[in-house]
Design a protein around this motif. Structure first.
Motif, PDB file in Angstrom:
ATOM      1  N   LEU A   2       2.699  52.773  21.176  1.00  0.00           N
ATOM      2  CA  LEU A   2       2.858  51.354  20.869  1.00  0.00           C
ATOM      3  C   LEU A   2       2.826  51.079  19.370  1.00  0.00           C
ATOM      4  O   LEU A   2       3.548  50.198  18.871  1.00  0.00           O
ATOM      5  CB  LEU A   2       1.761  50.556  21.591  1.00  0.00           C
ATOM      6  N   HIS A   3       2.017  51.834  18.645  1.00  0.00           N
ATOM      7  CA  HIS A   3       1.853  51.537  17.216  1.00  0.00           C
ATOM      8  C   HIS A   3       3.130  51.778  16.418  1.00  0.00           C
ATOM      9  O   HIS A   3       3.234  51.342  15.265  1.00  0.00           O
ATOM     10  CB  HIS A   3       0.701  52.367  16.631  1.00  0.00           C
ATOM     11  N   ARG A   4       4.112  52.442  17.019  1.00  0.00           N
ATOM     12  CA  ARG A   4       5.358  52.707  16.305  1.00  0.00           C
ATOM     13  C   ARG A   4       6.292  51.501  16.261  1.00  0.00           C
ATOM     14  O   ARG A   4       7.268  51.501  15.518  1.00  0.00           O
ATOM     15  CB  ARG A   4       6.081  53.897  16.925  1.00  0.00           C
ATOM     16  N   TYR A   5       6.003  50.488  17.089  1.00  0.00           N
ATOM     17  CA  TYR A   5       6.880  49.319  17.069  1.00  0.00           C
ATOM     18  C   TYR A   5       6.125  47.994  17.252  1.00  0.00           C
ATOM     19  O   TYR A   5       6.751  46.941  17.393  1.00  0.00           O
ATOM     20  CB  TYR A   5       7.971  49.442  18.129  1.00  0.00           C
ATOM     21  N   ALA A   6       4.800  48.035  17.248  1.00  0.00           N
ATOM     22  CA  ALA A   6       4.000  46.820  17.393  1.00  0.00           C
ATOM     23  C   ALA A   6       2.715  46.955  16.586  1.00  0.00           C
ATOM     24  O   ALA A   6       2.267  48.065  16.283  1.00  0.00           O
ATOM     25  CB  ALA A   6       3.676  46.553  18.859  1.00  0.00           C
ATOM     26  N   VAL A   7       2.119  45.818  16.227  1.00  0.00           N
ATOM     27  CA  VAL A   7       0.848  45.822  15.495  1.00  0.00           C
ATOM     28  C   VAL A   7      -0.139  44.936  16.230  1.00  0.00           C
ATOM     29  O   VAL A   7       0.252  43.913  16.822  1.00  0.00           O
ATOM     30  CB  VAL A   7       1.025  45.329  14.044  1.00  0.00           C
ATOM     31  N   PRO A   8      -1.420  45.304  16.247  1.00  0.00           N
ATOM     32  CA  PRO A   8      -2.415  44.431  16.881  1.00  0.00           C
ATOM     33  C   PRO A   8      -2.603  43.159  16.070  1.00  0.00           C
ATOM     34  O   PRO A   8      -2.674  43.188  14.843  1.00  0.00           O
ATOM     35  CB  PRO A   8      -3.683  45.294  16.874  1.00  0.00           C
ATOM     36  N   THR A   9      -2.650  42.037  16.769  1.00  0.00           N
ATOM     37  CA  THR A   9      -2.803  40.729  16.139  1.00  0.00           C
ATOM     38  C   THR A   9      -3.946  39.996  16.811  1.00  0.00           C
ATOM     39  O   THR A   9      -4.025  39.971  18.043  1.00  0.00           O
ATOM     40  CB  THR A   9      -1.505  39.911  16.266  1.00  0.00           C
ATOM     41  N   THR A  10      -4.824  39.405  16.016  1.00  0.00           N
ATOM     42  CA  THR A  10      -5.990  38.698  16.545  1.00  0.00           C
ATOM     43  C   THR A  10      -5.974  37.257  16.054  1.00  0.00           C
ATOM     44  O   THR A  10      -5.798  37.006  14.852  1.00  0.00           O
ATOM     45  CB  THR A  10      -7.299  39.371  16.104  1.00  0.00           C
ATOM     46  N   GLU A  70      10.846  47.690  13.331  1.00  0.00           N
ATOM     47  CA  GLU A  70      10.382  48.965  13.888  1.00  0.00           C
ATOM     48  C   GLU A  70      10.918  49.176  15.303  1.00  0.00           C
ATOM     49  O   GLU A  70      11.255  50.302  15.699  1.00  0.00           O
ATOM     50  CB  GLU A  70       8.859  49.015  13.876  1.00  0.00           C
ATOM     51  N   LEU A  71      11.000  48.094  16.064  1.00  0.00           N
ATOM     52  CA  LEU A  71      11.585  48.183  17.408  1.00  0.00           C
ATOM     53  C   LEU A  71      13.036  48.649  17.323  1.00  0.00           C
ATOM     54  O   LEU A  71      13.459  49.552  18.055  1.00  0.00           O
ATOM     55  CB  LEU A  71      11.500  46.824  18.101  1.00  0.00           C
ATOM     56  N   HIS A  72      13.792  48.046  16.428  1.00  0.00           N
ATOM     57  CA  HIS A  72      15.198  48.432  16.258  1.00  0.00           C
ATOM     58  C   HIS A  72      15.318  49.912  15.897  1.00  0.00           C
ATOM     59  O   HIS A  72      16.201  50.618  16.402  1.00  0.00           O
ATOM     60  CB  HIS A  72      15.845  47.586  15.166  1.00  0.00           C
ATOM     61  N   THR A  73      14.425  50.391  15.039  1.00  0.00           N
ATOM     62  CA  THR A  73      14.482  51.789  14.609  1.00  0.00           C
ATOM     63  C   THR A  73      14.286  52.731  15.793  1.00  0.00           C
ATOM     64  O   THR A  73      15.023  53.709  15.965  1.00  0.00           O
ATOM     65  CB  THR A  73      13.415  52.064  13.539  1.00  0.00           C
ATOM     66  N   GLN A  74      13.296  52.440  16.618  1.00  0.00           N
ATOM     67  CA  GLN A  74      13.027  53.300  17.773  1.00  0.00           C
ATOM     68  C   GLN A  74      14.210  53.312  18.737  1.00  0.00           C
ATOM     69  O   GLN A  74      14.595  54.363  19.263  1.00  0.00           O
ATOM     70  CB  GLN A  74      11.762  52.827  18.493  1.00  0.00           C
ATOM     71  N   LEU A  75      14.806  52.154  18.946  1.00  0.00           N
ATOM     72  CA  LEU A  75      15.931  52.075  19.870  1.00  0.00           C
ATOM     73  C   LEU A  75      17.169  52.760  19.296  1.00  0.00           C
ATOM     74  O   LEU A  75      17.911  53.425  20.026  1.00  0.00           O
ATOM     75  CB  LEU A  75      16.222  50.605  20.188  1.00  0.00           C
ATOM     76  N   LYS A  76      17.384  52.611  17.992  1.00  0.00           N
ATOM     77  CA  LYS A  76      18.522  53.264  17.346  1.00  0.00           C
ATOM     78  C   LYS A  76      18.394  54.781  17.423  1.00  0.00           C
ATOM     79  O   LYS A  76      19.394  55.499  17.521  1.00  0.00           O
ATOM     80  CB  LYS A  76      18.604  52.805  15.892  1.00  0.00           C
ATOM     81  N   GLU A  77      17.142  55.270  17.411  1.00  0.00           N
ATOM     82  CA  GLU A  77      16.920  56.717  17.450  1.00  0.00           C
ATOM     83  C   GLU A  77      16.948  57.276  18.871  1.00  0.00           C
ATOM     84  O   GLU A  77      16.753  58.478  19.061  1.00  0.00           O
ATOM     85  CB  GLU A  77      15.593  57.050  16.770  1.00  0.00           C
ATOM     86  N   GLY A  78      17.155  56.423  19.859  1.00  0.00           N
ATOM     87  CA  GLY A  78      17.376  56.932  21.210  1.00  0.00           C
ATOM     88  C   GLY A  78      16.362  56.520  22.258  1.00  0.00           C
ATOM     89  O   GLY A  78      16.497  56.914  23.428  1.00  0.00           O
TER      90      GLY A  78
END
Length: 395
Positions: free
Chosen positions: A68-76, A90-98
């Motif tokens: 999860l930490h590769r495309y999201a950050v904890p928010t409080t 970061e989400l786009h990067t993960q999806l672009k990489e497959g």
């Protein structure tokens, strides 16, 4: 709209149920107009506005979940409530990489998908969950795998290749005594789904899926809850709890003859019950009428419905049943674990509700030749029983 009749038409109706369901895969090219069922805009809006913790929203690549930490950050927030905020770049990067994106239980947060899932539930008589899958590359998101439930796949946008390998263990289950062995050799089918195509796949069928056609792909998978012989036996046991042999303590410390007598008594009860040729029909009716469905509130109405013709209601228990009680001038409406007896004059109202479409109190009253107030009172009984909900307040 994919209601029960639409699903039946697209999948083949009674022929599908008799020859394909639970038996083999089936591909229905161009069977569905899905342009507006669930779009990229819908997916973007849901990700941007909902708090979607894994596994509700997740990324997968090569059969492994992307951390999860590769495309999201904890928010409080200021009240110390923490959730994971998606980082679009970061989400786009993960999806672009497959990586493939999965959004579970879309029917809970998207009305059109909810209607489609409910329609399939009406057709097949089992609970349905809809997941959305999005992929951009030929990299496999989940690897070669099998599912423990049947699925109906609707390709929404782009295309996707499905390589099907059949089964290596007949009817595997989530709770099983052994795992199926991986298949060997070439796939038994190699199918490219285009937008509008539908694919049915029984549980246990190994498959590998890739978006290798040069464009992004978006599809919905409708997963059906399986019902096995083990489930039937569990239901039978519940029905037999009314009998003395099944309520009797197991004679663990008794003599062997006494233990034998105990087992014989239990065996007689079970075998007598199983001998009923209509047993599966009774099981199906019991499951349909006790399923809680998709209960929803009917705000602002909390103490009854006013006699307003424009108030719109909808059944929330898709597998409800109406029974005409011949000789008693009554009808019984069974849903969500409750059965109500109404005067036979209520029959047209109940049968109209059973279709599952949103219906106004005015239309219900006209169909039955009743006053709107009488229909409002009848409907409120079902709302209180969690079988019905207001979907248009009239305000």
């Amino acid at each position: 709209m994919l209601d029960a009749a639409s699903w039946a038409g697209r999948l083949g109706g009674d022929t599908f149920l008799a020859q394909t369901y639970h038996r083999s895969y089936a591909h229905f090219p161009g069977a569905t107009d899905v342009a507006s069922l669930f779009t990229w805009d819908d997916l973007n809006r849901i990700i941007a506005t909902q708090r979607l913790e894994p596994p509700r929203l997740r990324l997968s690549a090569d059969g492994e979940t992307v951390p999860l930490h590769r495309y999201a950050v904890p928010t409080t927030n200021r009240r110390a409530v923490t959730w994971s905020r998606i980082q679009p770049a970061e989400l786009h990067t993960q999806l672009k990489e497959g990586a493939s994106l999965v959004l579970d239980a879309v029917e809970k947060i998207h009305p059109a998908v909810g209607v489609a899932a409910e329609g399939l539930e009406r057709f097949l008589g089992t609970s349905v969950q809809a997941n959305a899958y999005a992929s951009w590359t030929e990299r496999e998101g989940f690897g070669l795998h099998w599912d423990d439930h049947d699925v109906v796949v609707v390709q929404l946008h782009g295309s996707k290749r499905w390589r099907l390998y059949g089964v290596t263990r007949q009817a595997p289950t989530f709770r099983d005594v052994e795992s199926p062995e991986q298949p060997e050799g070439d796939p038994v089918a190699d199918i490219v789904l285009a937008a509008g195509d539908v694919l049915y796949l029984p549980r246990g069928w190994w498959h590998a899926v890739t978006a290798d056609q040069g464009s992004e792909s978006l599809h919905l998978t409708f997963g059906m809850v399986p019902h096995t012989g083990a489930d039937l036996v569990l239901w039978v046991v519940d029905q037999l709890r009314a009998t003395l042999p099944l309520r009797t303590d197991i004679p663990r410390f008794a003599t062997l003859p006494e233990q034998s007598d105990f087992l014989a008594a239990v065996r007689r009860e079970v075998l007598d019950f199983l001998a009923d040729p209509r047993l599966i029909e009774r099981w199906a009716e019991s499951g349909d009428t006790t399923d809680l469905g998709h209960a929803a509130p009917s705000l602002p109405y909390v103490g009854g419905l006013p006699a307003m013709s424009e108030i719109t209601v909808r059944l929330t228990a898709p597998r409800a049943r109406v029974t005409v009680n011949d000789g008693h001038s009554t009808v019984t409406f069974s849903a969500a674990g409750t059965a109500w007896d109404f005067a036979e004059s209520a029959g047209p109202v109940l049968h109209t509700l059973l279709i599952g479409q949103p219906t106004t109190l005015g239309d219900l009253a006209s169909a039955a030749g009743l006053e709107v107030k009488d229909v409002a009172d009848l409907v409120w009984v079902l709302i209180e029983g969690q079988a019905l909900a207001v979907v248009g307040t009239g305000l």
